[in-house]
Design an enzyme around this catalytic site. Structure first.
Site, PDB file in Angstrom:
ATOM      1  N   LYS A 147       0.834  -1.208   0.000  1.00 28.75           N
ATOM      2  CA  LYS A 147       0.000   0.000   0.000  1.00 28.75           C
ATOM      3  C   LYS A 147       0.870   1.260   0.000  1.00 28.75           C
ATOM      4  O   LYS A 147       0.600   2.222  -0.721  1.00 28.75           O
ATOM      5  CB  LYS A 147      -0.944  -0.021   1.217  1.00 28.75           C
ATOM      6  CG  LYS A 147      -2.021  -1.106   1.069  1.00 28.75           C
ATOM      7  CD  LYS A 147      -2.784  -1.412   2.353  1.00 28.75           C
ATOM      8  CE  LYS A 147      -3.721  -2.601   2.122  1.00 28.75           C
ATOM      9  NZ  LYS A 147      -4.473  -3.014   3.305  1.00 28.75           N
ATOM     10  N   GLN A 156      -4.682  -1.653   9.542  1.00 28.77           N
ATOM     11  CA  GLN A 156      -4.556  -2.981   8.923  1.00 28.77           C
ATOM     12  C   GLN A 156      -5.158  -4.051   9.831  1.00 28.77           C
ATOM     13  O   GLN A 156      -4.798  -4.155  11.000  1.00 28.77           O
ATOM     14  CB  GLN A 156      -3.068  -3.275   8.634  1.00 28.77           C
ATOM     15  CG  GLN A 156      -2.833  -4.561   7.876  1.00 28.77           C
ATOM     16  CD  GLN A 156      -3.395  -4.526   6.450  1.00 28.77           C
ATOM     17  OE1 GLN A 156      -3.287  -3.530   5.751  1.00 28.77           O
ATOM     18  NE2 GLN A 156      -4.003  -5.620   6.023  1.00 28.77           N
ATOM     19  N   ASP A 190     -11.219   2.312   3.995  1.00 31.84           N
ATOM     20  CA  ASP A 190     -11.491   0.872   3.893  1.00 31.84           C
ATOM     21  C   ASP A 190     -12.999   0.629   3.785  1.00 31.84           C
ATOM     22  O   ASP A 190     -13.413  -0.478   3.434  1.00 31.84           O
ATOM     23  CB  ASP A 190     -10.940   0.126   5.124  1.00 31.84           C
ATOM     24  CG  ASP A 190      -9.701  -0.692   4.784  1.00 31.84           C
ATOM     25  OD1 ASP A 190      -9.467  -0.940   3.577  1.00 31.84           O
ATOM     26  OD2 ASP A 190      -8.973  -1.080   5.719  1.00 31.84           O
TER      27      ASP A 190
END
Ligand code: NAD
Length: 306
Positions: A66, A110, A133
């Site tokens: 990422k 994460q 997200d």
């Protein structure tokens, strides 16, 4: 001169067309780079803050990918690596700092988080307009209302694949029977809502589904996101179906495979995504798209258009 070895074959050995997520993701990153360059002419630079908690090696690899994508596109990345003993309160404090920081457009924690951290509390603490997200109740609720803002990156990537592949073939999900295997908040559920939003007739299958083979056999679109290696057998697939494999499994030999028995399914499918090189690269590309979108939306510039 073109290196022909570097160009993936457009068809799988079984005959299905390969939907090349790697190539699509590269194209999307290129489009986003151009958008970010335009933003920078107006003194705006999107920023993504990423928290990695603990030592999970797979998570470290994902975060690395990422950050690399941010660099390629021109997004400023801020990385916080925290120990596995971090408390929920400490992580929430960090999120509050990022929520208040105007140079941070997107916040990503994460997952999975180490045991002992309240994942739900952490995810819900992220400001909805920075929730790149798309896992928070606000963004998932908007998607359920048919008014998506920031959509979970993996299902968003699958839709983008279907859109781009469909454009080449004058094909759309509208009116098609779609089966999504998996009902997680991060993949299956938002996937089903997106397909519904694209006017497909959607069935969601899960671990308690009585006749998975029967349901898959009816589908013109199959999205496999069960997290079970080769759960979807080739002979289940209807002739001419479009098959998207979200699953990722690393074998003892180090090779990656998916939830679909690719070799057998590619003999019946019209088109299929490989693992690796299918959905995975698209997930990261859509995280970048969401970050640029969040940046634009937060500044009243409207959603990103590639
Ligand atoms: P999860 O474990 O949270 O959810 C799995 C879902 O599959 C559940 O809803 C469960 O009911 C269903 N399921 C499990 N066994 C089943 C069975 N035998 N029959 C029918 N349904 C069954 O997993 P997830 O986070 O949604 O991820 C699914 C897979 O996708 C995993 O392999 C994961 O590694 C992969 N994944 C890939 C990407 C990517 O970028 N390619 C991103 C996220 C997840």
């Amino acid at each position: 001169m073109t290196d022909s070895a570097a160009i993936p074959p457009p068809f799988a050995a079984g005959g299905a067309e390969l939907i090349d997520g790697r190539a699509m993701a590269a194209a999307i990153r290129g489009e986003l780079r151009a958008t970010v360059e335009k933003l920078s002419e107006n003194g705006v630079r999107p920023g993504l803050a990423v928290a990695l908690v603990g030592e999970d090696p797979a998570s470290a690899v994902y975060v690395g990918g990422k950050i690399k994508a941010c660099k390629e596109i021109g997004i400023r990345s801020i990385e916080a690596r925290l120990s596995a003993t971090t408390t929920t309160a400490q992580l929430i404090e960090l999120i509050d700092d990022w929520n208040a920081d105007d140079s941070v457009d997107g916040i990503l924690v994460q997952l999975p988080l180490p045991k002992g951290i309240d994942t739900q509390a952490v995810v819900e603490r992220i400001a909805p307009d920075k929730d790149v997200d798309g896992f928070g109740a606000d963004n998932l609720g908007r998607l359920a209302q048919g008014k998506p803002r920031l959509v979970a990156c993996t299902p968003f990537g699958v839709m983008e694949m279907l859109k781009r592949w469909g454009k080449l073939h004058n094909w759309t999900p509208a009116g098609k029977r779609a089966v999504v295997v998996g009902r997680s908040i991060t993949v299956g559920r938002p996937m089903a809502l997106l397909l519904l939003g694209a006017d497909a007739t959607v069935t969601i299958c899960h671990s308690r589904t009585a006749d998975l083979a029967g349901a898959v056999g009816q589908a013109e679109i199959v999205v496999a996101a069960a997290g079970q290696r080769h759960l979807i057998q080739g002979e289940w697939i209807a002739q001419g179906a479009v098959v998207i494999d979200v699953g990722i499994h690393r074998g003892d030999d180090g090779k990656l495979t998916g939830d679909v028995d690719f070799a057998a399914a590619s003999q019946r499918a019209r088109a299929i995504t490989p693992v690796p090189g299918g959905v995975g690269p698209m997930t990261i590309a859509m995280l970048m798209a969401n970050t640029v979108s969040a940046c634009r939306q937060r500044r009243g510039l409207g959603p990103v258009t590639g």
